[in-house]
Design a protein around this motif. Structure first.
Motif, PDB file in Angstrom:
ATOM      1  N   SER A 223      33.536  67.340   5.928  1.00 13.55           N
ATOM      2  CA  SER A 223      32.553  67.611   6.980  1.00 13.55           C
ATOM      3  C   SER A 223      32.030  66.325   7.597  1.00 13.55           C
ATOM      4  CB  SER A 223      31.391  68.437   6.412  1.00 13.55           C
ATOM      5  OG  SER A 223      31.833  69.670   5.907  1.00 13.55           O
ATOM      6  N   VAL A 224      31.659  65.367   6.756  1.00 12.15           N
ATOM      7  CA  VAL A 224      31.141  64.092   7.262  1.00 12.15           C
ATOM      8  C   VAL A 224      32.221  63.367   8.067  1.00 12.15           C
ATOM      9  CG1 VAL A 224      30.352  61.803   6.571  1.00 12.15           C
ATOM     10  CG2 VAL A 224      29.401  63.831   5.469  1.00 12.15           C
ATOM     11  N   THR A 225      33.477  63.445   7.612  1.00 15.57           N
ATOM     12  CA  THR A 225      34.562  62.814   8.360  1.00 15.57           C
ATOM     13  C   THR A 225      34.669  63.390   9.771  1.00 15.57           C
ATOM     14  OG1 THR A 225      35.805  62.445   6.319  1.00 15.57           O
ATOM     15  CG2 THR A 225      37.029  62.327   8.389  1.00 15.57           C
ATOM     16  N   GLN A 226      34.604  64.708   9.872  1.00 17.91           N
ATOM     17  CA  GLN A 226      34.700  65.339  11.191  1.00 17.91           C
ATOM     18  C   GLN A 226      33.479  65.035  12.053  1.00 17.91           C
ATOM     19  OE1 GLN A 226      36.700  69.327  11.362  1.00 17.91           O
ATOM     20  NE2 GLN A 226      36.202  69.346   9.190  1.00 17.91           N
ATOM     21  N   ILE A 227      32.300  65.028  11.440  1.00 22.23           N
ATOM     22  CA  ILE A 227      31.087  64.720  12.200  1.00 22.23           C
ATOM     23  C   ILE A 227      31.140  63.292  12.738  1.00 22.23           C
ATOM     24  CG2 ILE A 227      28.601  64.426  12.038  1.00 22.23           C
ATOM     25  CD1 ILE A 227      29.536  67.323  12.165  1.00 22.23           C
ATOM     26  N   LEU A 228      31.626  62.361  11.930  1.00 23.27           N
ATOM     27  CA  LEU A 228      31.739  60.967  12.383  1.00 23.27           C
ATOM     28  C   LEU A 228      32.736  60.847  13.527  1.00 23.27           C
ATOM     29  CD1 LEU A 228      31.694  58.974   9.009  1.00 23.27           C
ATOM     30  CD2 LEU A 228      29.858  59.184  10.695  1.00 23.27           C
ATOM     31  N   ILE A 229      33.856  61.568  13.421  1.00 24.76           N
ATOM     32  CA  ILE A 229      34.845  61.519  14.499  1.00 24.76           C
ATOM     33  C   ILE A 229      34.255  62.077  15.792  1.00 24.76           C
ATOM     34  CG2 ILE A 229      37.074  62.410  15.273  1.00 24.76           C
ATOM     35  CD1 ILE A 229      37.999  62.370  12.385  1.00 24.76           C
ATOM     36  N   LEU A 230      33.573  63.225  15.679  1.00 23.42           N
ATOM     37  CA  LEU A 230      32.962  63.823  16.865  1.00 23.42           C
ATOM     38  C   LEU A 230      31.888  62.907  17.445  1.00 23.42           C
ATOM     39  CD1 LEU A 230      32.593  67.556  15.757  1.00 23.42           C
ATOM     40  CD2 LEU A 230      34.393  66.522  17.136  1.00 23.42           C
ATOM     41  N   GLY A 231      31.087  62.302  16.562  1.00 21.20           N
ATOM     42  CA  GLY A 231      30.029  61.417  17.033  1.00 21.20           C
ATOM     43  C   GLY A 231      30.549  60.185  17.737  1.00 21.20           C
ATOM     44  N   VAL A 232      31.797  59.795  17.449  1.00 19.88           N
ATOM     45  CA  VAL A 232      32.373  58.607  18.079  1.00 19.88           C
ATOM     46  C   VAL A 232      33.068  58.951  19.393  1.00 19.88           C
ATOM     47  CG1 VAL A 232      34.161  56.822  17.836  1.00 19.88           C
ATOM     48  CG2 VAL A 232      32.615  57.324  15.939  1.00 19.88           C
ATOM     49  N   ILE A 233      33.833  60.045  19.417  1.00 21.00           N
ATOM     50  CA  ILE A 233      34.656  60.336  20.595  1.00 21.00           C
ATOM     51  C   ILE A 233      33.912  61.095  21.684  1.00 21.00           C
ATOM     52  CG2 ILE A 233      36.743  60.339  19.191  1.00 21.00           C
ATOM     53  CD1 ILE A 233      36.776  63.363  19.331  1.00 21.00           C
ATOM     54  N   VAL A 234      32.896  61.871  21.320  1.00 19.04           N
ATOM     55  CA  VAL A 234      32.193  62.661  22.339  1.00 19.04           C
ATOM     56  C   VAL A 234      31.475  61.776  23.355  1.00 19.04           C
ATOM     57  CG1 VAL A 234      30.360  64.341  22.731  1.00 19.04           C
ATOM     58  CG2 VAL A 234      31.984  64.702  20.901  1.00 19.04           C
ATOM     59  N   PRO A 235      30.712  60.742  22.953  1.00 22.16           N
ATOM     60  CA  PRO A 235      30.077  59.894  23.976  1.00 22.16           C
ATOM     61  C   PRO A 235      31.078  59.208  24.900  1.00 22.16           C
ATOM     62  CG  PRO A 235      29.077  59.514  21.828  1.00 22.16           C
ATOM     63  CD  PRO A 235      30.306  60.336  21.595  1.00 22.16           C
TER      64      PRO A 235
END
Length: 311
Positions: free
Chosen positions: A65-77
């Protein structure tokens, strides 16, 4: 219900491109690599030896979960930071603003496109996440919690990116601004707690009231929100409540919002409110009518002052 035209166009264009396929492949490759590394660590540290690690698979939930959240937090902006500034660089922004869509609809179309893509990536990771629930024994309701968490992170990140994209006319500047705002939300809420701790480190008496109330700004900190979420999931306890409970005094309101799931509920409401505030600001910034009104008002001001000085 009529679909937002921008969402319809963006999804259709990206569905025809191979870029989305390679992006999903890279996302799944990262998730698979994290899964195998986590399984190796769990097998090495399992208290039951190398033959039975099924009881330890529950820890794959926070890891994945944390891995996916970090990926989303990086690519979405990055995606949303180029949404408006990219239109300006391609010189298609003025054409887009001549449509019958409102400014807020344009902003929401760009943001919804990024969120839908993120949810597509999260859905693609279900085969790996399902192992935690099938073998690890976690209830399936936690999977819904993770979807809601990913949706909240995507909305918050997208709102910051689209706001910076509306402010700047260059994509690289908007991306840097977006990560700068990220840093503010992660670091600034700790400032009151740091000041109180520094004041007490100088030899002053410990004031538990100040120390407890300094925790309130952490409600808008995404990192604390994630830590509190996974603390509830894995231990069934509130990490923030454990900090407040060290105080020998009864703080009333603080004890109430840190008990149970109230911290997560209030923090979710505040993060959503911040997201819509950034979306509203972005819609105001790209409003050509408002800009023309402000420019005309600035031009009229010197004339008005000159007329008053002549009289």
């Amino acid at each position: 219900m009529m679909l937002n035209p921008i969402v319809k166009r963006e999804i259709r264009v990206q569905a025809r491109s191979m870029r989305i396929c390679w992006t999903v492949f890279a996302y799944e490759a990262i998730m698979a690599a994290v899964y195998f590394v986590a399984m190796t660590v769990l097998k090495t540290n399992s208290m039951y030896g190398t033959e039975n690690i099924y009881s330890s698979l529950i820890w794959l939930y926070p890891v994945l979960s944390v891995t996916q959240i970090l990926i989303l937090g990086v690519i979405v902006p990055i995606r949303t930071a180029s949404a408006i500034s990219g239109e300006k660089e391609r010189q298609t922004f003025d054409i887009m603003m001549t449509t019958s869509m409102s400014c807020f609809s344009v902003i929401m179309g760009k943001v919804m496109t990024a969120i839908i893509q993120d949810m597509f990536f999260v859905a693609a990771s279900l085969p790996i996440m399902a192992l935690v629930f099938v073998i690890g024994g976690l209830p399936w309701s936690y999977l819904l919690w993770f979807f809601l968490l990913a949706l909240l992170v995507s909305l918050f990140s997208a709102s910051i990116g689209i706001f910076c994209s509306s402010v700047s006319s260059r994509t690289i500047t908007a991306v840097i601004m977006a990560y700068g705002l990220y840093l503010i939300f992660f670091a600034a809420p700790f400032l009151p707690l740091f000041l109180v701790s520094y004041y007490e480190a100088l030899g002053n008496a410990v004031n538990y009231d100040n120390l407890a109330w300094a925790l309130l700004p952490l409600l808008i900190n995404p990192g604390v929100y994630l830590y509190e979420f996974f603390s509830h999931v894995m231990t069934g306890k509130s990490a923030v409540y454990e900090i407040v409970s060290f105080s020998p005094q009864n703080h009333g309101f603080l004890n109430a919002i840190t008990s149970g799931y109230w911290w997560l509920i209030i923090s979710s409401i505040l993060l959503v409110a911040c997201s819509f505030f950034f979306l509203w600001l972005a819609s105001r910034l790209i409003n050509p009518v408002g800009k023309r009104y402000l420019r005309a008002k600035k031009r009229r001001m010197p004339r008005k002052k000159a007329a008053e000085s002549d009289t």
